[in-house]
Design a protein around this motif. Structure first.
Motif, PDB file in Angstrom:
ATOM      1  N   ALA A   1     -10.402   2.469  -1.900  1.00 22.57           N
ATOM      2  CA  ALA A   1     -10.234   1.319  -1.005  1.00 22.57           C
ATOM      3  C   ALA A   1      -9.819   1.739   0.402  1.00 22.57           C
ATOM      4  CB  ALA A   1      -9.197   0.369  -1.582  1.00 22.57           C
ATOM      5  N   ASP A   2     -10.145   0.877   1.362  1.00 20.09           N
ATOM      6  CA  ASP A   2      -9.757   1.122   2.749  1.00 20.09           C
ATOM      7  C   ASP A   2      -8.262   0.876   2.959  1.00 20.09           C
ATOM      8  OD1 ASP A   2     -12.398   1.681   3.409  1.00 20.09           O
ATOM      9  OD2 ASP A   2     -12.831  -0.398   3.953  1.00 20.09           O
ATOM     10  N   LYS A   3      -7.757  -0.185   2.333  1.00 22.94           N
ATOM     11  CA  LYS A   3      -6.364  -0.571   2.524  1.00 22.94           C
ATOM     12  C   LYS A   3      -5.749  -1.033   1.203  1.00 22.94           C
ATOM     13  CE  LYS A   3      -6.254  -0.204   7.099  1.00 22.94           C
ATOM     14  NZ  LYS A   3      -5.352   0.728   7.823  1.00 22.94           N
ATOM     15  N   ILE A   4      -4.429  -0.882   1.109  1.00 27.84           N
ATOM     16  CA  ILE A   4      -3.688  -1.425  -0.022  1.00 27.84           C
ATOM     17  C   ILE A   4      -2.577  -2.303   0.551  1.00 27.84           C
ATOM     18  CG2 ILE A   4      -2.339  -0.916  -2.085  1.00 27.84           C
ATOM     19  CD1 ILE A   4      -3.690   1.849  -2.086  1.00 27.84           C
ATOM     20  N   ILE A   5      -2.591  -3.567   0.152  1.00 27.78           N
ATOM     21  CA  ILE A   5      -1.659  -4.546   0.696  1.00 27.78           C
ATOM     22  C   ILE A   5      -0.800  -5.113  -0.426  1.00 27.78           C
ATOM     23  CG2 ILE A   5      -1.454  -6.769   1.879  1.00 27.78           C
ATOM     24  CD1 ILE A   5      -4.182  -6.152   3.188  1.00 27.78           C
ATOM     25  N   ALA A   6       0.508  -5.082  -0.235  1.00 23.91           N
ATOM     26  CA  ALA A   6       1.442  -5.646  -1.204  1.00 23.91           C
ATOM     27  C   ALA A   6       1.827  -7.061  -0.799  1.00 23.91           C
ATOM     28  CB  ALA A   6       2.696  -4.786  -1.298  1.00 23.91           C
ATOM     29  N   CYS A   7       1.921  -7.947  -1.786  1.00 23.40           N
ATOM     30  CA  CYS A   7       2.421  -9.288  -1.484  1.00 23.40           C
ATOM     31  C   CYS A   7       3.876  -9.207  -1.038  1.00 23.40           C
ATOM     32  CB  CYS A   7       2.281 -10.190  -2.704  1.00 23.40           C
ATOM     33  SG  CYS A   7       0.583 -10.695  -3.031  1.00 23.40           S
ATOM     34  N   ASN A   8       4.629  -8.286  -1.614  1.00 18.01           N
ATOM     35  CA  ASN A   8       5.987  -7.979  -1.172  1.00 18.01           C
ATOM     36  C   ASN A   8       6.456  -6.756  -1.936  1.00 18.01           C
ATOM     37  OD1 ASN A   8       8.007  -8.899  -3.517  1.00 18.01           O
ATOM     38  ND2 ASN A   8       6.381 -10.434  -3.364  1.00 18.01           N
ATOM     39  N   LYS A   9       7.614  -6.239  -1.561  1.00 15.74           N
ATOM     40  CA  LYS A   9       8.177  -5.059  -2.235  1.00 15.74           C
ATOM     41  C   LYS A   9       9.579  -5.356  -2.762  1.00 15.74           C
ATOM     42  CE  LYS A   9       6.997  -1.018  -0.516  1.00 15.74           C
ATOM     43  NZ  LYS A   9       6.849   0.150   0.379  1.00 15.74           N
ATOM     44  N   GLU A  10       9.787  -6.609  -3.123  1.00 11.95           N
ATOM     45  CA  GLU A  10      11.104  -7.040  -3.610  1.00 11.95           C
ATOM     46  C   GLU A  10      11.464  -6.305  -4.897  1.00 11.95           C
ATOM     47  OE1 GLU A  10      12.892 -11.273  -2.901  1.00 11.95           O
ATOM     48  OE2 GLU A  10      11.613 -11.319  -4.672  1.00 11.95           O
TER      49      GLU A  10
END
Length: 246
Positions: A140-149
């Motif tokens: 993948a080009d990018k990895i995005i987290a909804c949050n890191k709580e």
């Protein structure tokens, strides 16, 4: 103009502030009612991406708390908006079906062949899901987290692993950090709320129980904040805490 007159909206965190798991915190509905009586706009925001905005709204109304769908904002919804804004057309969801639905509603295709991997909270997370996500993430080009709580208060305030546990597992497998995290303390949720409702940072008060996410987010955005602590509390204490602001 004093602070009470300046504030036009109150943003409530949910887990640990409005409810614990499936139970409304005693007095929380009265806090919301008090704010509405003072003429303030009300919004509810959560880092929890396992449920859609509609599901969170249905949960709140099912608890007897009066609110509208438009008053609810989640990190999953923010992630979908962010992906659309960045021009991504295909995403892989390492998360719940409800999270995938948020992307589908904005016309973003959910696929095993994707430009971007979205990491969300998933109570059914397991080794196989991690393995499947890893295959896509490696390309993948990018990895995005909804949050890191790290964790959040569930039923009876019991601490539950948060989305950060899923993010950490994927980061550990990849040997690198995710590219971006959408949820609190990132003020993106507040930016979206302000844009949708023509509000300015100084016109908002955030009420939350987690300093490093709720309060830091508000401070970064230039807004007021009320920290109610991360222990069980009665809603009346929250009323006292915000009285000077309202």
């Amino acid at each position: 103009m004093n602070m009470a007159d300046q504030i036009k909206a109150v943003l409530f965190d949910l887990d640990g502030t409005i409810y614990y798991g499936s139970k409304l915190i005693p007095g929380a509905d009265q806090v919301v009612k008090k704010c509405r009586e003072e003429g303030k706009k009300i919004f509810f925001m959560t880092n929890n991406s396992t449920k859609s905005r509609r599901q969170i709204w249905e949960k709140l109304t099912g608890m007897g708390l009066k609110c509208s769908y438009e008053e609810v904002y989640t990190s999953g919804y923010a992630a979908a908006l962010y992906a659309k804004q960045m021009g991504y057309h295909t995403v892989y969801i390492m998360g719940s079906d409800a999270l995938a639905e948020e992307f589908g509603e904005l016309g973003i295709t959910v696929s095993d062949q994707a430009e971007v991997v979205i990491v969300g909270y998933d109570m059914a997370f397991d080794y196989q899901k991690l393995t499947d996500a890893l295959q896509v993430a490696l390309q993948a080009d990018k990895i995005i987290a909804c949050n890191k709580e790290h964790h959040y208060p569930g039923e009876n305030a019991r601490r539950m692993p948060g989305c950060g546990a899923m993010v950490g597992a994927l980061e550990g497998s990849l040997g690198r950090a995710v590219d971006y995290s959408v949820g609190k303390p990132n003020p993106l949720l507040m930016e979206i709320i302000c844009r949708d409702n023509q509000l300015k940072p100084e016109e908002i008060t955030v009420i939350g129980d987690t300093y490093e996410s709720d309060i830091v987010m508000a401070q970064q955005y230039g807004s007021n904040a009320v920290f109610i602590g991360d222990e069980k509390y009665e809603g009346t204490k929250c009323v006292s805490a915000i009285r000077e602001l309202l």
